[in-house]
Scaffold this motif. Structure first.
Motif, PDB file in Angstrom:
ATOM      1  N   CYS A 143      75.509 101.536 111.280  1.00  0.00           N
ATOM      2  CA  CYS A 143      76.726 101.694 112.077  1.00  0.00           C
ATOM      3  C   CYS A 143      77.801 100.682 111.696  1.00  0.00           C
ATOM      4  N   ASN A 144      77.522  99.887 110.658  1.00  0.00           N
ATOM      5  CA  ASN A 144      78.490  98.898 110.169  1.00  0.00           C
ATOM      6  C   ASN A 144      78.803  97.788 111.170  1.00  0.00           C
ATOM      7  N   SER A 145      77.860  97.517 112.040  1.00  0.00           N
ATOM      8  CA  SER A 145      78.063  96.423 112.986  1.00  0.00           C
ATOM      9  C   SER A 145      77.903  95.082 112.270  1.00  0.00           C
ATOM     10  N   GLY A 146      77.297  95.122 111.097  1.00  0.00           N
ATOM     11  CA  GLY A 146      77.032  93.886 110.357  1.00  0.00           C
ATOM     12  C   GLY A 146      75.704  93.266 110.737  1.00  0.00           C
ATOM     13  N   LYS A 147      75.111  93.805 111.794  1.00  0.00           N
ATOM     14  CA  LYS A 147      73.804  93.299 112.237  1.00  0.00           C
ATOM     15  C   LYS A 147      72.696  94.030 111.494  1.00  0.00           C
ATOM     16  N   LYS A 148      71.513  93.423 111.514  1.00  0.00           N
ATOM     17  CA  LYS A 148      70.370  94.112 110.948  1.00  0.00           C
ATOM     18  C   LYS A 148      69.969  95.258 111.876  1.00  0.00           C
ATOM     19  N   TYR A 149      69.382  96.265 111.251  1.00  0.00           N
ATOM     20  CA  TYR A 149      68.965  97.439 112.019  1.00  0.00           C
ATOM     21  C   TYR A 149      68.079  97.040 113.199  1.00  0.00           C
ATOM     22  N   LYS A 150      67.153  96.094 112.939  1.00  0.00           N
ATOM     23  CA  LYS A 150      66.214  95.697 114.005  1.00  0.00           C
ATOM     24  C   LYS A 150      66.898  94.996 115.167  1.00  0.00           C
ATOM     25  N   ALA A 151      68.088  94.449 114.905  1.00  0.00           N
ATOM     26  CA  ALA A 151      68.811  93.743 115.962  1.00  0.00           C
ATOM     27  C   ALA A 151      69.933  94.595 116.549  1.00  0.00           C
ATOM     28  N   CYS A 152      70.007  95.825 116.083  1.00  0.00           N
ATOM     29  CA  CYS A 152      71.125  96.680 116.516  1.00  0.00           C
ATOM     30  C   CYS A 152      70.590  97.967 117.140  1.00  0.00           C
ATOM     31  N   HIS A 153      70.530  99.028 116.393  1.00  0.00           N
ATOM     32  CA  HIS A 153      70.116 100.305 116.943  1.00  0.00           C
ATOM     33  C   HIS A 153      68.598 100.518 116.995  1.00  0.00           C
ATOM     34  N   TYR A 154      67.869  99.695 116.261  1.00  0.00           N
ATOM     35  CA  TYR A 154      66.425  99.937 116.159  1.00  0.00           C
ATOM     36  C   TYR A 154      65.684  99.956 117.509  1.00  0.00           C
ATOM     37  N   PRO A 155      65.925  98.969 118.371  1.00  0.00           N
ATOM     38  CA  PRO A 155      65.182  98.967 119.656  1.00  0.00           C
ATOM     39  C   PRO A 155      65.393 100.241 120.471  1.00  0.00           C
ATOM     40  N   ASP A 156      66.619 100.735 120.431  1.00  0.00           N
ATOM     41  CA  ASP A 156      66.936 101.966 121.161  1.00  0.00           C
ATOM     42  C   ASP A 156      66.200 103.158 120.544  1.00  0.00           C
ATOM     43  N   HIS A 157      66.214 103.218 119.224  1.00  0.00           N
ATOM     44  CA  HIS A 157      65.524 104.315 118.539  1.00  0.00           C
ATOM     45  C   HIS A 157      64.024 104.260 118.793  1.00  0.00           C
ATOM     46  N   GLN A 158      63.505 103.042 118.786  1.00  0.00           N
ATOM     47  CA  GLN A 158      62.072 102.863 118.980  1.00  0.00           C
ATOM     48  C   GLN A 158      61.644 103.405 120.349  1.00  0.00           C
ATOM     49  N   LYS A 159      62.483 103.139 121.335  1.00  0.00           N
ATOM     50  CA  LYS A 159      62.200 103.615 122.691  1.00  0.00           C
ATOM     51  C   LYS A 159      62.106 105.134 122.719  1.00  0.00           C
ATOM     52  N   LYS A 160      62.938 105.772 121.900  1.00  0.00           N
ATOM     53  CA  LYS A 160      62.983 107.240 121.872  1.00  0.00           C
ATOM     54  C   LYS A 160      62.106 107.828 120.770  1.00  0.00           C
ATOM     55  N   SER A 161      61.297 106.982 120.145  1.00  0.00           N
ATOM     56  CA  SER A 161      60.458 107.413 119.017  1.00  0.00           C
ATOM     57  C   SER A 161      61.269 108.079 117.913  1.00  0.00           C
ATOM     58  N   LYS A 162      62.393 107.447 117.613  1.00  0.00           N
ATOM     59  CA  LYS A 162      63.239 107.975 116.545  1.00  0.00           C
ATOM     60  C   LYS A 162      63.468 106.909 115.492  1.00  0.00           C
ATOM     61  N   LEU A 163      63.929 107.357 114.352  1.00  0.00           N
ATOM     62  CA  LEU A 163      64.224 106.433 113.265  1.00  0.00           C
ATOM     63  C   LEU A 163      65.485 106.879 112.537  1.00  0.00           C
ATOM     64  N   ALA A 164      66.200 105.896 112.038  1.00  0.00           N
ATOM     65  CA  ALA A 164      67.382 106.211 111.237  1.00  0.00           C
ATOM     66  C   ALA A 164      66.963 106.334 109.776  1.00  0.00           C
ATOM     67  N   VAL A 165      67.430 107.393 109.163  1.00  0.00           N
ATOM     68  CA  VAL A 165      67.164 107.588 107.739  1.00  0.00           C
ATOM     69  C   VAL A 165      68.456 108.001 107.043  1.00  0.00           C
ATOM     70  N   LYS A 166      68.484 107.759 105.760  1.00  0.00           N
ATOM     71  CA  LYS A 166      69.558 108.303 104.944  1.00  0.00           C
ATOM     72  C   LYS A 166      69.051 109.618 104.397  1.00  0.00           C
ATOM     73  N   LYS A 167      69.803 110.655 104.629  1.00  0.00           N
ATOM     74  CA  LYS A 167      69.450 111.955 104.054  1.00  0.00           C
ATOM     75  C   LYS A 167      70.288 112.109 102.788  1.00  0.00           C
ATOM     76  N   ILE A 168      69.623 112.265 101.671  1.00  0.00           N
ATOM     77  CA  ILE A 168      70.332 112.291 100.400  1.00  0.00           C
ATOM     78  C   ILE A 168      70.105 113.612  99.690  1.00  0.00           C
ATOM     79  N   SER A 169      71.207 114.250  99.371  1.00  0.00           N
ATOM     80  CA  SER A 169      71.128 115.527  98.663  1.00  0.00           C
ATOM     81  C   SER A 169      70.720 115.279  97.221  1.00  0.00           C
ATOM     82  N   GLU A 170      69.771 116.043  96.744  1.00  0.00           N
ATOM     83  CA  GLU A 170      69.332 115.874  95.357  1.00  0.00           C
ATOM     84  C   GLU A 170      70.297 116.525  94.388  1.00  0.00           C
TER      85      GLU A 170
END
Ligand code: ZN
Length: 87
Positions: free
Chosen positions: A33-60
């Motif tokens: 999200c460009n907050s400059g924070k590490k994922y674990k200190a930013c959106h990760y705790p929220d995702h973890q609560k919802k059993s979700k993860l952020a990934v980059k989806k890359i077109s081949e």
């Protein structure tokens, strides 16, 4: 190198637009999200609560990257799509 790989993949691709892969955003990576924070200190705790993860989806085919928040369950189901980031 990535570009060459993508070109190769395009060459071998038969034209289905379902060819993409995921690269996991690791806990110590910068948050997407460009907050400059590490994922674990930013959106990760929220995702973890919802059993979700952020990934980059890359077109081949185009190499286009987009951020997806997907469930851990789905990621497990699509484990064959998950590739580790090559730096
Ligand atoms: Zn964030």
């Amino acid at each position: 190198m990535k570009k060459i790989l993508n070109n190769l993949l395009t060459f071998f691709n038969t034209g289905d637009d379902d060819s993409f892969y995921y690269v996991r955003i690791e806990r110590n990576d910068k948050c997407y999200c460009n907050s400059g924070k590490k994922y674990k200190a930013c959106h990760y705790p929220d995702h973890q609560k919802k059993s979700k993860l952020a990934v980059k989806k890359i077109s081949e085919t185009t190499g286009e990257e987009s951020i997806k928040i997907i469930s851990v369950k789905r990621l497990r189901k699509e484990y064959y799509r998950v590739k580790s980031d090559v730096h």
